[in-house]
Design an enzyme around this catalytic site. Structure first.
Site, PDB file in Angstrom:
ATOM      1  N   HIS A 102     -34.721 -35.270  13.008  1.00 49.43           N
ATOM      2  CA  HIS A 102     -33.647 -34.810  13.887  1.00 49.43           C
ATOM      3  C   HIS A 102     -33.722 -35.514  15.225  1.00 49.43           C
ATOM      4  CE1 HIS A 102     -37.164 -32.154  14.316  1.00 49.43           C
ATOM      5  NE2 HIS A 102     -36.851 -32.066  15.593  1.00 49.43           N
ATOM      6  N   HIS A 104     -32.744 -34.968  19.099  1.00 48.25           N
ATOM      7  CA  HIS A 104     -32.317 -34.043  20.141  1.00 48.25           C
ATOM      8  C   HIS A 104     -31.356 -34.781  21.070  1.00 48.25           C
ATOM      9  CE1 HIS A 104     -35.759 -31.102  19.641  1.00 48.25           C
ATOM     10  NE2 HIS A 104     -36.307 -32.171  19.097  1.00 48.25           N
TER      11      HIS A 104
HETATM   12  P1  AMP Z   1     -39.193 -30.762  17.184  1.00 43.84           P
HETATM   13  O1  AMP Z   1     -40.324 -30.269  18.029  1.00 43.84           O
HETATM   14  O2  AMP Z   1     -38.675 -32.105  17.620  1.00 43.84           O
HETATM   15  O3  AMP Z   1     -39.521 -30.712  15.703  1.00 43.84           O
HETATM   16  O4  AMP Z   1     -38.001 -29.765  17.481  1.00 43.84           O
HETATM   17  C1  AMP Z   1     -37.554 -28.795  16.595  1.00 43.84           C
HETATM   18  C2  AMP Z   1     -36.364 -28.139  17.236  1.00 43.84           C
HETATM   19  O5  AMP Z   1     -35.697 -27.382  16.248  1.00 43.84           O
HETATM   20  C3  AMP Z   1     -36.708 -27.201  18.383  1.00 43.84           C
HETATM   21  O6  AMP Z   1     -36.016 -27.628  19.555  1.00 43.84           O
HETATM   22  C4  AMP Z   1     -36.235 -25.844  17.890  1.00 43.84           C
HETATM   23  O7  AMP Z   1     -35.690 -25.038  18.908  1.00 43.84           O
HETATM   24  C5  AMP Z   1     -35.199 -26.226  16.856  1.00 43.84           C
HETATM   25  N1  AMP Z   1     -34.979 -25.249  15.794  1.00 43.84           N
HETATM   26  C6  AMP Z   1     -35.910 -24.695  14.991  1.00 43.84           C
HETATM   27  N2  AMP Z   1     -35.328 -23.838  14.131  1.00 43.84           N
HETATM   28  C7  AMP Z   1     -34.000 -23.875  14.379  1.00 43.84           C
HETATM   29  C8  AMP Z   1     -32.859 -23.207  13.824  1.00 43.84           C
HETATM   30  N3  AMP Z   1     -32.982 -22.326  12.811  1.00 43.84           N
HETATM   31  N4  AMP Z   1     -31.648 -23.480  14.338  1.00 43.84           N
HETATM   32  C9  AMP Z   1     -31.516 -24.363  15.347  1.00 43.84           C
HETATM   33  N5  AMP Z   1     -32.547 -25.017  15.910  1.00 43.84           N
HETATM   34  C10 AMP Z   1     -33.773 -24.778  15.436  1.00 43.84           C
END
Ligand code: AMP
Length: 143
Positions: A102, A104
Site C-alpha cells: 500500500h 500512503h
Molecule cells: P503500514 O505501517 O505502512 O503497514 O500501514 C498500515 C496502515 O493501514 C496504517 O496506517 C493503518 O491505520 C491502516 N489500516 C489498518 N487497518 C485498516 C483498515 N481496516 N481500514 C483502513 N486502514 C487500515
C-alpha cells in the site's frame, strides 16, 4: 494473484471489511486510512495480493503508479494540504504492519507537527560506485 485469506486489505477489496472507498478500477483501490496521520490520509493498494512492492509484476505496479498523481491532487485539494508524503513501507523491518502493498498519501501542512527528519550518512571512498555497479549488474544492464 489470488486473495490471501486473513489479509485485511484483501478483505477490504472484497467488501468483507467496511472501508470508505474513494476510487477503484479493475486493478487498484483507494480508501481512507482508519488511523489517519492527517485529515484525508489515503491508502492506495493493488487489488491483487502482493506482500511487498519488489514482488509485484511491472504491469500491476504501473497500474498503481498511474493513479497516484490524480489521487494526490485530490487529497491536497480536498484536505487543503499544500503537500503530501507518499510513503510505502516495504517489509516488516521498514515498518510495514499490513502485509499487502500500500502507498500512503499523507497530507502535509506547515507546522502540522508530523515531522520527517531522517539523518543522512555518507559513503566511504569508492563505496557508492561499487554499490551502483552491483545494482546495475544485478539489473543486467549498465547505467
Ligand atoms: P503500514 O505501517 O505502512 O503497514 O500501514 C498500515 C496502515 O493501514 C496504517 O496506517 C493503518 O491505520 C491502516 N489500516 C489498518 N487497518 C485498516 C483498515 N481496516 N481500514 C483502513 N486502514 C487500515
Amino acid at each position: 494473484v489470488a486473495a490471501k485469506p486473513d489479509c485485511v486489505f484483501c478483505k477490504i477489496v472484497q467488501g468483507e471489511i467496511p472501508s470508505h472507498r474513494v476510487f477503484e478500477n479493475d486493478a487498484v483501490l483507494a480508501f481512507m486510512d482508519i488511523g489517519p496521520l492527517a485529515e484525508g490520509h489515503l491508502l492506495v493498494i493493488p487489488k491483487a495480493h502482493y506482500q511487498t512492492i519488489d514482488q509485484m509484476s511491472a504491469e500491476h505496479a504501473a497500474e498503481l503508479g498511474r493513479v497516484l498523481p490524480q489521487l494526490t491532487g485530490v487529497v491536497q485539494q480536498v484536505s487543503g494540504a499544500t503537500g503530501c508524503n507518499l510513503l510505502q513501507n516495504n517489509g516488516v523491518v521498514a515498518g510495514q504492519a499490513v502485509l499487502h502493498v500500500h502507498f500512503h498519501i499523507i497530507p502535509r501542512a506547515a507546522q502540522d507537527g508530523l515531522g520527517y527528519r531522517w539523518h543522512p550518512k555518507s559513503y566511504p571512498d569508492g563505496r557508492a560506485a561499487e554499490l551502483a555497479t552491483l545494482m546495475s549488474t544485478a539489473l543486467g544492464r549498465s547505467a
